[in-house]
Write a protein that holds these residues in place. Sequence first.
Motif, short mmCIF file in Angstrom:
data_model
loop_
_atom_site.label_atom_id
_atom_site.label_comp_id
_atom_site.label_asym_id
_atom_site.label_seq_id
_atom_site.Cartn_x
_atom_site.Cartn_y
_atom_site.Cartn_z
N ALA A 105 0.86 -1.18 0.00
CA ALA A 105 0.00 0.00 0.00
C ALA A 105 0.90 1.23 0.00
CB ALA A 105 -0.90 -0.01 1.22
N PHE A 106 0.58 2.22 -0.86
CA PHE A 106 1.42 3.41 -0.92
C PHE A 106 0.56 4.64 -1.16
CE2 PHE A 106 1.17 1.81 -5.24
CZ PHE A 106 0.97 2.96 -6.00
N ASP A 107 1.10 5.78 -0.76
CA ASP A 107 0.43 7.07 -0.93
C ASP A 107 0.68 7.57 -2.35
OD1 ASP A 107 -0.25 9.80 -0.98
OD2 ASP A 107 0.00 9.95 1.18
N LEU A 108 -0.38 7.68 -3.14
CA LEU A 108 -0.25 8.06 -4.54
C LEU A 108 0.37 9.45 -4.67
CD1 LEU A 108 -1.28 6.33 -6.96
CD2 LEU A 108 -3.01 8.06 -7.30
N SER A 109 -0.03 10.38 -3.83
CA SER A 109 0.49 11.75 -3.90
C SER A 109 1.99 11.75 -3.65
CB SER A 109 -0.21 12.64 -2.88
OG SER A 109 -1.59 12.69 -3.11
N ALA A 110 2.46 10.99 -2.66
CA ALA A 110 3.88 10.96 -2.34
C ALA A 110 4.71 10.46 -3.51
CB ALA A 110 4.11 10.08 -1.11
N GLU A 111 4.20 9.43 -4.22
CA GLU A 111 4.95 8.89 -5.35
C GLU A 111 4.98 9.88 -6.51
OE1 GLU A 111 6.77 6.26 -5.04
OE2 GLU A 111 6.00 6.10 -2.98
N VAL A 112 3.88 10.64 -6.71
CA VAL A 112 3.88 11.65 -7.77
C VAL A 112 4.87 12.76 -7.43
CG1 VAL A 112 2.49 13.44 -8.89
CG2 VAL A 112 1.53 11.16 -8.50
N TYR A 113 4.90 13.18 -6.17
CA TYR A 113 5.87 14.21 -5.76
C TYR A 113 7.30 13.69 -5.89
CZ TYR A 113 2.58 17.73 -4.10
OH TYR A 113 1.63 18.71 -4.04
N LYS A 114 7.50 12.39 -5.67
CA LYS A 114 8.84 11.83 -5.83
C LYS A 114 9.31 11.97 -7.28
CE LYS A 114 9.63 7.79 -3.96
NZ LYS A 114 9.66 6.31 -3.81
N ALA A 115 8.42 11.63 -8.24
CA ALA A 115 8.77 11.78 -9.65
C ALA A 115 9.02 13.25 -9.99
CB ALA A 115 7.66 11.21 -10.52
N TYR A 116 8.16 14.13 -9.44
CA TYR A 116 8.33 15.56 -9.70
C TYR A 116 9.67 16.05 -9.15
CZ TYR A 116 7.87 20.58 -8.86
OH TYR A 116 8.11 21.93 -8.81
N HIS A 117 10.05 15.59 -7.95
CA HIS A 117 11.31 16.03 -7.34
C HIS A 117 12.51 15.65 -8.22
CE1 HIS A 117 14.15 17.11 -4.23
NE2 HIS A 117 14.69 15.90 -4.30
N ASP A 176 -7.05 14.16 -0.42
CA ASP A 176 -6.36 13.54 0.70
C ASP A 176 -6.60 12.04 0.74
OD1 ASP A 176 -5.41 15.99 1.54
OD2 ASP A 176 -7.14 16.38 2.83
N HIS A 177 -5.65 11.33 1.33
CA HIS A 177 -5.79 9.88 1.62
C HIS A 177 -6.05 9.07 0.35
CE1 HIS A 177 -5.84 11.13 5.75
NE2 HIS A 177 -6.94 11.84 5.57
N LEU A 178 -5.22 9.24 -0.64
CA LEU A 178 -5.32 8.42 -1.86
C LEU A 178 -4.34 7.25 -1.72
CD1 LEU A 178 -5.46 11.22 -4.58
CD2 LEU A 178 -7.34 9.89 -3.64
N ILE A 179 -4.83 6.15 -1.15
CA ILE A 179 -3.99 4.99 -0.88
C ILE A 179 -4.23 3.95 -1.97
CG2 ILE A 179 -3.33 3.23 0.79
CD1 ILE A 179 -2.77 6.10 1.66
N ALA A 180 -3.16 3.60 -2.70
CA ALA A 180 -3.24 2.60 -3.76
C ALA A 180 -2.50 1.35 -3.31
CB ALA A 180 -2.66 3.14 -5.06
N TYR A 181 -2.63 0.28 -4.09
CA TYR A 181 -1.99 -0.99 -3.77
C TYR A 181 -1.28 -1.50 -5.00
CZ TYR A 181 -1.34 -5.72 -1.98
OH TYR A 181 -0.80 -6.91 -1.56
N PHE A 183 5.17 2.69 -10.30
CA PHE A 183 4.19 3.74 -10.57
C PHE A 183 4.90 5.10 -10.72
CE2 PHE A 183 1.52 7.20 -8.97
CZ PHE A 183 0.45 7.11 -9.84
N SER A 184 5.88 5.38 -9.85
CA SER A 184 6.62 6.64 -9.96
C SER A 184 7.33 6.74 -11.30
CB SER A 184 7.63 6.75 -8.82
OG SER A 184 6.99 6.82 -7.58
N GLN A 185 7.90 5.63 -11.76
CA GLN A 185 8.60 5.63 -13.04
C GLN A 185 7.64 5.90 -14.20
OE1 GLN A 185 10.79 1.95 -13.21
NE2 GLN A 185 11.74 2.33 -11.21
N VAL A 186 6.42 5.37 -14.10
CA VAL A 186 5.42 5.65 -15.15
C VAL A 186 5.10 7.14 -15.18
CG1 VAL A 186 3.02 5.29 -15.84
CG2 VAL A 186 4.41 3.34 -15.11
N VAL A 187 4.86 7.72 -14.00
CA VAL A 187 4.55 9.15 -13.93
C VAL A 187 5.73 9.97 -14.46
CG1 VAL A 187 4.06 11.08 -12.37
CG2 VAL A 187 2.94 8.87 -12.02
N LEU A 188 6.96 9.61 -14.07
CA LEU A 188 8.14 10.32 -14.54
C LEU A 188 8.27 10.24 -16.05
CD1 LEU A 188 11.58 10.56 -12.98
CD2 LEU A 188 11.45 9.61 -15.27
#
Length: 496
Positions: free
Chosen positions: A336-348, A367-372, A378-383
Amino acid sequence: MTIRESYRVQERFFEENLINKAETIFNLIVDLRHWNAEFEGVYAKSDKLEPNPYLKPSSIKSDKNETLIWINPAFMTRQISDIASQRDGFRLKITSDKLINKHNAPDEEEKKLLIKFLKNPDVPYYWSIHNNTFQFMGALKVEKECMLCHKKQGYKVGDVRGGISVMFDITKEKQQLKAINSDKEQTIVFLIIAAIGLLLTLSIYHHLRRLDEQKIFSLNTSLETKVKELDHFNHTLHNKVKEEVTKQREKENLLIQQSKLATLGEMIGNIAHQWRQPISAVSTIMMNIKWTAIAQGVDKNFLDERMNEANEQLQYMSQTIEDFRSFFKPDKAKTAFDLSAEVYKAYHILQDSLQYSNISLRIHSMDHLIAYGYANEFSQVVLNIISNAKDVLIQRAVENPSIEISLYQDRDFIYCEIKDNGGGVKESCIHKIFEPYFTTKEHQGTGIGLYIAKEIIEKHMQGDLKVKNRDNNAIFTITIPRIPKEKHADTSTNQR
């Protein structure tokens, strides 16, 4: 066997068939009553069924204030009887010599049968045929479960205190039996003639069979040869299919590795952008320290401040390289991971590169967008999608270039929508954009980035990745199933 004896055999068969049919229905009703009695009756929600006034309590209220009707074995049997009796030529009824419910009162014939049961308690059933009606009654013996409702009536376990009647209209069956009997003599004559014909036919058949045996043997030999050839072909085909599957898997693994290498190459370029400014700042700081020390003498406080600034820049460089290391670390299991955090990781990862190209990026998130699934993938796809959008904005020299990312969810899915104002995807390419080795970047792209991105989302995360044009914008939409409730609960517990 005489014709009369044959007629009697036919009649006995007819009677046994009726008895078996009635006994089957009786046993089914008894089994249903046993099931009901094991649970001391059942409750049913019904707006049509009236409660049995002889049962106390006849109904109860559920937690939702719904009326639940108590149905004991006798009440259930009467309900089934009412339904069954709606059929033409059929009637089902429960009756007793000691009544609670007047609807179960026996008729004259049923009274006679109940008296027989009292005199002969070991007889399981009686039957009779009157005119065109077949009547069957099976004995209902008192069991332990029956005492819940009948204890006050003086019942004892093992007593026969009632029965279930099953009645059929056998008018059609009797007419058929009569027709069969009337044709019996003609049938016997016909069978004698047929027997003679059969003997002649068998004689001819055996003669023809001997003539065909050699042909059949020859065909069997040929068939065995063909079967062996087919088995060999199937075995060879299995091996070929296995080889092709192995080759296909190798190709997919190669594509994934190529995609990772291509993405890693882009990351090295981003590192160069991020390192250029800190290195320049460190150079300037050190030059200030040098000339200040020469011109004014060594000032400890000033020197410490400049050295702290240098250390901060070096720490930033160290953190950047750690971010890249974590970003390319493969996930071994779904989490389970926070979708927003992974998007911000790619953005960073791309932040300095976007700022260098004057491209603004805005993120809108619930808020609270928890994916599995696999967070890094997923971060690599967004990046990958952001990087492609950046290249398009630079290539087309878009005025006020911008990228917007919107994160939201509904009851079943979480959505990541990535939009840029680069003019959209060409209509001639939009249906090919996810195909392997298709690229619009001449001499630059590998054409496998979006293909791998779609494979990750759809095959690894059971989601969906689509692209469309709207208002001169290209919009990539990633759809991922929401985290299962039990996994969400486990994640919350671990976080606490």
